[in-house]
Design an enzyme around this catalytic site. Structure first.
Site, mmCIF file in Angstrom:
data_model
loop_
_atom_site.group_PDB
_atom_site.id
_atom_site.type_symbol
_atom_site.label_atom_id
_atom_site.label_comp_id
_atom_site.label_asym_id
_atom_site.label_seq_id
_atom_site.Cartn_x
_atom_site.Cartn_y
_atom_site.Cartn_z
ATOM 1 C CE LYS A 41 -0.805 0.067 4.944
ATOM 2 N NZ LYS A 41 -1.419 -0.779 5.970
ATOM 3 N NE ARG A 48 -6.508 -0.753 11.462
ATOM 4 C CZ ARG A 48 -5.459 -0.827 10.665
ATOM 5 N NH1 ARG A 48 -4.638 0.195 10.567
ATOM 6 N NH2 ARG A 48 -5.213 -1.908 9.956
HETATM 7 C C1 LIG Z 1 -0.602 -1.542 6.554
HETATM 8 C C2 LIG Z 1 -0.941 -2.874 7.076
HETATM 9 C C3 LIG Z 1 0.061 -3.829 7.302
HETATM 10 C C4 LIG Z 1 1.538 -3.530 7.092
HETATM 11 O O1 LIG Z 1 2.028 -2.761 8.151
HETATM 12 P P1 LIG Z 1 3.588 -2.363 8.247
HETATM 13 O O2 LIG Z 1 3.717 -1.671 9.544
HETATM 14 O O3 LIG Z 1 3.874 -1.489 7.090
HETATM 15 O O4 LIG Z 1 4.355 -3.638 8.184
HETATM 16 C C5 LIG Z 1 -0.316 -5.084 7.750
HETATM 17 N N1 LIG Z 1 -1.605 -5.384 7.983
HETATM 18 C C6 LIG Z 1 -2.609 -4.495 7.784
HETATM 19 C C7 LIG Z 1 -4.005 -4.903 8.066
HETATM 20 C C8 LIG Z 1 -2.313 -3.206 7.329
HETATM 21 O O5 LIG Z 1 -3.299 -2.328 7.139
#
Ligand SMILES: *Cc1c(COP(=O)(O)O)cnc(C)c1O
Length: 361
Positions: A35, A130
């Site tokens: 993302k 969350r």
């Molecule tokens: C963004 C996200 C991740 C990745 O998180 P990082 O801190 O970049 O490793 C993993 N799981 C979900 C649900 C996310 O939204």
């Protein structure tokens, strides 16, 4: 070509490779999270070359983009699907993370219509508040999910350290493992995926803050997957933003161009009110300084998340400018200044149409 993000693919691949290897020792696979790269197919391919088993993104647009570019890895939508996007989701995502039965039923109907099977990972709430199903409700939802046509229950997952900064630890990870065991037993299955979290879980896996990849005495339990974005892209542990041992922290560099360079007083004059972004922080009077204006600002990045190259100090920013103290550096109009970025700055730079993305092998 100014205002650009230079992206070093070799460094990203190296980071991903090291993390994939270190986690494999513990039986943990890596989902590469795209993302923050705006679903860049080039970066997705680098993730794949490094051995990630799946790709994950929170935005269906990004998954579609990677699919169109023939990225072949299984695709996971890691944000709970929107009812308004169900058709696109079953088309482009193999698996999605879910917490609402109503949405899973809609996924079932839509998959049925196109003759596909859609995988479901149920997200469990373990304290960060969350997304997530309360642990005591998971079993009931699984019972419904496994009966739905064109739906394959893939497993469970959780997300910590995101909204409230609740740390992954022995207690909450053991709770997820115990839940996986009890669900498997109850329904006579062996779930494929127990996804323990994101980059913030590395410290728990490797014990201690330096993440060295040495053999740990952790009870990893059923956790067999982590979803990694920041650790791969920026080489840092999100819990304290310290560098992860041996990884590159400079795979991304943001570059801005000098459009004004003048000796000016450091203290403003005139009557003071609010500025473009609210009340500016107090100014320390440093006398006359070499003030630099760069043609890059809040529309291009999160200026609070930038670290300039040595000898420069960020004094402030507005929509379209960063103001720097050049100190002893002598500069010419048209020169360029390079910054390292944190996750927030990276996210905004990748999504800004004003910032050119330059991939380097
Ligand atoms: C963004 C996200 C991740 C990745 O998180 P990082 O801190 O970049 O490793 C993993 N799981 C979900 C649900 C996310 O939204």
């Amino acid at each position: 070509m100014s205002a650009r993000l230079e992206i070093n693919l070799r460094k990203i691949q190296y980071n991903a490779h090291i993390l994939v290897q270190r986690l494999a020792v513990h039986g943990i696979s890596v989902t590469g999270i795209s993302k923050a790269t705006l679903g860049s197919p080039a970066i997705a391919k680098v993730f794949q070359n490094a051995g990630v088993t799946m790709l994950g993104d929170s935005r269906i647009e990004n998954l579609e983009k990677m699919k169109e570019a023939n990225v072949s890895a299984p695709m996971t939508l890691i944000r709970t699907p929107m009812l308004s996007q169900i058709d696109r989701i079953v088309e482009s995502a193999d698996i999605s993370f879910n917490t609402e039965l109503k949405i899973i039923k809609a996924l079932s109907r839509a998959s049925n219509l196109i003759g596909r099977t859609h995988g479901i990972v149920l997200m469990v709430e373990l304290g960060d508040l969350r997304e997530g199903i309360m642990p005591s409700d998971v079993e009931t939802i699984v019972r419904s999910v496994i009966k739905l046509p064109n739906i394959e229950f893939q497993g469970i997952g959780t997300k910590l350290a995101c909204r409230k900064g609740v740390k992954p630890d022995d207690k909450n990870m053991a709770e997820l493992s115990a839940l996986a065991n009890s669900i498997d037993k109850k329904f006579g299955i062996t779930m494929n995926i127990v996804s323990g979290g994101n980059s913030s879980n590395l410290e728990w896996v490797f014990r201690g803050s330096t993440i060295e990849g040495k053999e740990s005495s952790r009870q990893i339990g059923r956790i067999n997957n982590l979803r990694l974005g920041e650790a791969i892209l920026l080489g840092r542990n999100p819990l304290d933003r310290e560098p992860i041992k041996d990884l590159y922290t400079d795979a991304f560099n943001l570059i801005g161009e000098v459009i004004e360079f003048k000796v000016k007083p450091s203290k403003p004059w005139g009557e003071m009110a609010q500025a473009a972004f609210g009340t500016p922080p107090p100014i320390k009077n440093q006398g006359n300084i070499h003030q630099v204006l760069l043609a890059i600002g809040e529309q291009d990045t999160d200026t609070g998340g930038l670290t300039p190259s040595a000898g420069f100090e960020i004094l402030g920013a507005s929509s379209d400018h960063i103001i720097l103290n050049a100190k002893e550096n002598s500069l010419a109009i048209g020169d360029e200044i390079t910054f390292e970025l944190n996750y927030s700055a990276l996210l905004r730079s990748m999504t800004s149409p004003f910032v050119n993305k330059v991939m380097e092998e």
